[in-house]
Write a protein that holds these residues in place. Structure first.
Motif, PDB file in Angstrom:
ATOM      1  N   GLU A 239    -128.533  34.928 -58.483  1.00  0.00           N
ATOM      2  CA  GLU A 239    -127.111  34.239 -58.257  1.00  0.00           C
ATOM      3  C   GLU A 239    -127.538  35.645 -56.394  1.00  0.00           C
ATOM      4  O   GLU A 239    -127.153  35.102 -55.196  1.00  0.00           O
ATOM      5  CB  GLU A 239    -125.985  34.708 -58.014  1.00  0.00           C
ATOM      6  CG  GLU A 239    -125.557  33.573 -59.921  1.00  0.00           C
ATOM      7  CD  GLU A 239    -125.634  31.864 -58.611  1.00  0.00           C
ATOM      8  OE1 GLU A 239    -125.469  31.666 -57.574  1.00  0.00           O
ATOM      9  OE2 GLU A 239    -125.901  30.949 -59.185  1.00  0.00           O
TER      10      GLU A 239
ATOM     11  N   ASP B  82    -119.814  28.901 -71.557  1.00  0.00           N
ATOM     12  CA  ASP B  82    -120.445  29.239 -71.044  1.00  0.00           C
ATOM     13  C   ASP B  82    -119.864  30.016 -69.698  1.00  0.00           C
ATOM     14  O   ASP B  82    -120.036  30.986 -69.306  1.00  0.00           O
ATOM     15  CB  ASP B  82    -122.006  28.851 -70.812  1.00  0.00           C
ATOM     16  CG  ASP B  82    -122.204  29.317 -70.051  1.00  0.00           C
ATOM     17  OD1 ASP B  82    -123.427  30.364 -70.470  1.00  0.00           O
ATOM     18  OD2 ASP B  82    -123.099  28.487 -69.129  1.00  0.00           O
ATOM     19  N   LEU B  83    -118.920  29.063 -68.866  1.00  0.00           N
ATOM     20  CA  LEU B  83    -118.890  30.046 -68.048  1.00  0.00           C
ATOM     21  C   LEU B  83    -117.478  30.445 -68.003  1.00  0.00           C
ATOM     22  O   LEU B  83    -117.548  32.026 -66.817  1.00  0.00           O
ATOM     23  CB  LEU B  83    -117.984  28.257 -67.436  1.00  0.00           C
ATOM     24  CG  LEU B  83    -118.030  28.740 -65.972  1.00  0.00           C
ATOM     25  CD1 LEU B  83    -119.818  28.380 -64.432  1.00  0.00           C
ATOM     26  CD2 LEU B  83    -117.082  26.874 -64.620  1.00  0.00           C
TER      27      LEU B  83
ATOM     28  N   GLU C 271    -120.282  34.032 -68.022  1.00  0.00           N
ATOM     29  CA  GLU C 271    -120.578  34.324 -67.405  1.00  0.00           C
ATOM     30  C   GLU C 271    -119.008  34.818 -65.625  1.00  0.00           C
ATOM     31  O   GLU C 271    -119.555  35.499 -65.708  1.00  0.00           O
ATOM     32  CB  GLU C 271    -120.291  32.526 -66.333  1.00  0.00           C
ATOM     33  CG  GLU C 271    -121.101  33.600 -65.022  1.00  0.00           C
ATOM     34  CD  GLU C 271    -122.049  32.127 -63.942  1.00  0.00           C
ATOM     35  OE1 GLU C 271    -122.659  31.831 -64.320  1.00  0.00           O
ATOM     36  OE2 GLU C 271    -120.984  31.058 -63.066  1.00  0.00           O
ATOM     37  N   HIS C 272    -118.413  34.599 -66.244  1.00  0.00           N
ATOM     38  CA  HIS C 272    -117.229  35.220 -65.365  1.00  0.00           C
ATOM     39  C   HIS C 272    -116.302  36.349 -65.611  1.00  0.00           C
ATOM     40  O   HIS C 272    -116.758  37.398 -65.053  1.00  0.00           O
ATOM     41  CB  HIS C 272    -115.477  34.103 -65.286  1.00  0.00           C
ATOM     42  CG  HIS C 272    -114.412  34.761 -64.375  1.00  0.00           C
ATOM     43  ND1 HIS C 272    -113.752  35.928 -64.929  1.00  0.00           N
ATOM     44  CD2 HIS C 272    -114.039  34.566 -63.215  1.00  0.00           C
ATOM     45  CE1 HIS C 272    -112.801  36.084 -64.339  1.00  0.00           C
ATOM     46  NE2 HIS C 272    -112.875  35.543 -63.233  1.00  0.00           N
TER      47      HIS C 272
ATOM     48  N   TYR D 274    -111.646  29.472 -61.810  1.00  0.00           N
ATOM     49  CA  TYR D 274    -113.488  29.532 -61.765  1.00  0.00           C
ATOM     50  C   TYR D 274    -113.855  28.472 -62.942  1.00  0.00           C
ATOM     51  O   TYR D 274    -113.916  28.219 -64.099  1.00  0.00           O
ATOM     52  CB  TYR D 274    -113.520  30.883 -62.825  1.00  0.00           C
ATOM     53  CG  TYR D 274    -115.346  31.287 -62.458  1.00  0.00           C
ATOM     54  CD1 TYR D 274    -115.954  31.745 -61.237  1.00  0.00           C
ATOM     55  CD2 TYR D 274    -116.030  30.508 -63.330  1.00  0.00           C
ATOM     56  CE1 TYR D 274    -116.950  31.841 -61.218  1.00  0.00           C
ATOM     57  CE2 TYR D 274    -117.006  31.258 -63.233  1.00  0.00           C
ATOM     58  CZ  TYR D 274    -117.795  31.863 -61.778  1.00  0.00           C
ATOM     59  OH  TYR D 274    -119.037  32.562 -62.224  1.00  0.00           O
ATOM     60  N   ARG D 275    -114.274  27.233 -61.532  1.00  0.00           N
ATOM     61  CA  ARG D 275    -114.927  26.378 -62.946  1.00  0.00           C
ATOM     62  C   ARG D 275    -116.298  25.957 -62.083  1.00  0.00           C
ATOM     63  O   ARG D 275    -117.095  26.233 -60.523  1.00  0.00           O
ATOM     64  CB  ARG D 275    -113.772  24.837 -62.043  1.00  0.00           C
ATOM     65  CG  ARG D 275    -112.425  25.423 -62.068  1.00  0.00           C
ATOM     66  CD  ARG D 275    -112.215  24.610 -63.728  1.00  0.00           C
ATOM     67  NE  ARG D 275    -110.734  25.323 -64.050  1.00  0.00           N
ATOM     68  CZ  ARG D 275    -109.845  25.746 -64.516  1.00  0.00           C
ATOM     69  NH1 ARG D 275    -110.734  26.543 -65.506  1.00  0.00           N
ATOM     70  NH2 ARG D 275    -108.931  25.936 -65.178  1.00  0.00           N
ATOM     71  N   ASN D 276    -116.876  24.873 -62.244  1.00  0.00           N
ATOM     72  CA  ASN D 276    -118.093  24.512 -61.829  1.00  0.00           C
ATOM     73  C   ASN D 276    -117.821  24.114 -60.376  1.00  0.00           C
ATOM     74  O   ASN D 276    -118.853  24.085 -59.553  1.00  0.00           O
ATOM     75  CB  ASN D 276    -118.870  23.202 -62.632  1.00  0.00           C
ATOM     76  CG  ASN D 276    -119.215  23.799 -63.937  1.00  0.00           C
ATOM     77  OD1 ASN D 276    -119.928  24.736 -64.337  1.00  0.00           O
ATOM     78  ND2 ASN D 276    -119.516  22.757 -64.682  1.00  0.00           N
ATOM     79  N   ALA D 277    -116.532  23.622 -59.863  1.00  0.00           N
ATOM     80  CA  ALA D 277    -116.432  22.936 -58.903  1.00  0.00           C
ATOM     81  C   ALA D 277    -116.537  24.088 -57.606  1.00  0.00           C
ATOM     82  O   ALA D 277    -116.273  24.031 -56.464  1.00  0.00           O
ATOM     83  CB  ALA D 277    -115.209  21.779 -58.566  1.00  0.00           C
TER      84      ALA D 277
ATOM     85  N   ARG E 175    -117.402  27.155 -58.595  1.00  0.00           N
ATOM     86  CA  ARG E 175    -118.542  28.268 -58.370  1.00  0.00           C
ATOM     87  C   ARG E 175    -118.675  29.318 -57.374  1.00  0.00           C
ATOM     88  O   ARG E 175    -119.137  30.272 -57.050  1.00  0.00           O
ATOM     89  CB  ARG E 175    -119.067  27.871 -59.821  1.00  0.00           C
ATOM     90  CG  ARG E 175    -120.149  28.860 -59.916  1.00  0.00           C
ATOM     91  CD  ARG E 175    -120.832  28.387 -61.646  1.00  0.00           C
ATOM     92  NE  ARG E 175    -122.442  29.213 -61.399  1.00  0.00           N
ATOM     93  CZ  ARG E 175    -123.257  29.774 -60.787  1.00  0.00           C
ATOM     94  NH1 ARG E 175    -123.824  28.903 -60.180  1.00  0.00           N
ATOM     95  NH2 ARG E 175    -124.091  30.365 -61.858  1.00  0.00           N
TER      96      ARG E 175
END
Length: 157
Positions: free
Chosen positions: A43, A96-97, A100-101, A141-144, A146
């Protein structure tokens, strides 16, 4: 029923970073954390940063030595070594998210030198992955969201 992310529970007690003068531990990255270290490097690369965490002497381990309620901690030793400690029970309950956070937040302390940031938007949502978790702002913090959070983390906004 709406699922309350596990990260909300453990963000309420993120402790940030501390300095340590004591003997420095060995640098190891638990296998569970390695994919997130690699993702952090990737990233950063997408945002023009060349990050090599192994060269930076940053390790990550599971720990039962954290203070009550604490789920993650970055300790920076005077030798230059940094160790991230993560509570195993929090990790096992996270998706997973959320994992990651948590790792990206601690690497924000250890690698990027970031402090907690509870800046929020008009709706009360945290604008930084570096939120303290004290409830000053709401986790989002979400996929949308991120990409925006990672842009902010790596200084791209």
């Amino acid at each position: 029923m709406k699922r309350i992310p596990a990260i909300i529970v453990f963000l309420s007690v993120l402790a940030g970073c501390q300095k340590a003068e004591e003997a420095t531990p060995a640098i190891t990255v638990d296998a569970a954390f390695q994919p997130y270290f690699e993702r952090f490097e990737a990233e950063g690369a997408l945002r023009g940063l060349h990050i090599q965490l192994a060269a930076e002497q940053i390790g990550a381990v599971f720990s039962d030595e954290l203070a009550a309620g604490q789920v993650g901690l970055c300790t920076q030793y005077t030798s230059g070594i940094s160790i991230i400690e993560i509570r195993a029970t929090t990790w096992s309950a996270a998706d997973d998210l959320e994992r990651e956070h948590l790792i990206f937040h601690e690497l924000g302390h250890c690698y990027l030198g970031r402090s907690h940031d509870d800046t929020k938007d008009a709706a009360g949502f945290c604008l930084s992955i570096m939120q303290s978790g004290d409830g000053s702002c709401r986790y989002n913090y979400r996929n949308a969201t991120r990409a925006a959070y990672l842009d902010e983390l790596f200084g791209q906004n």
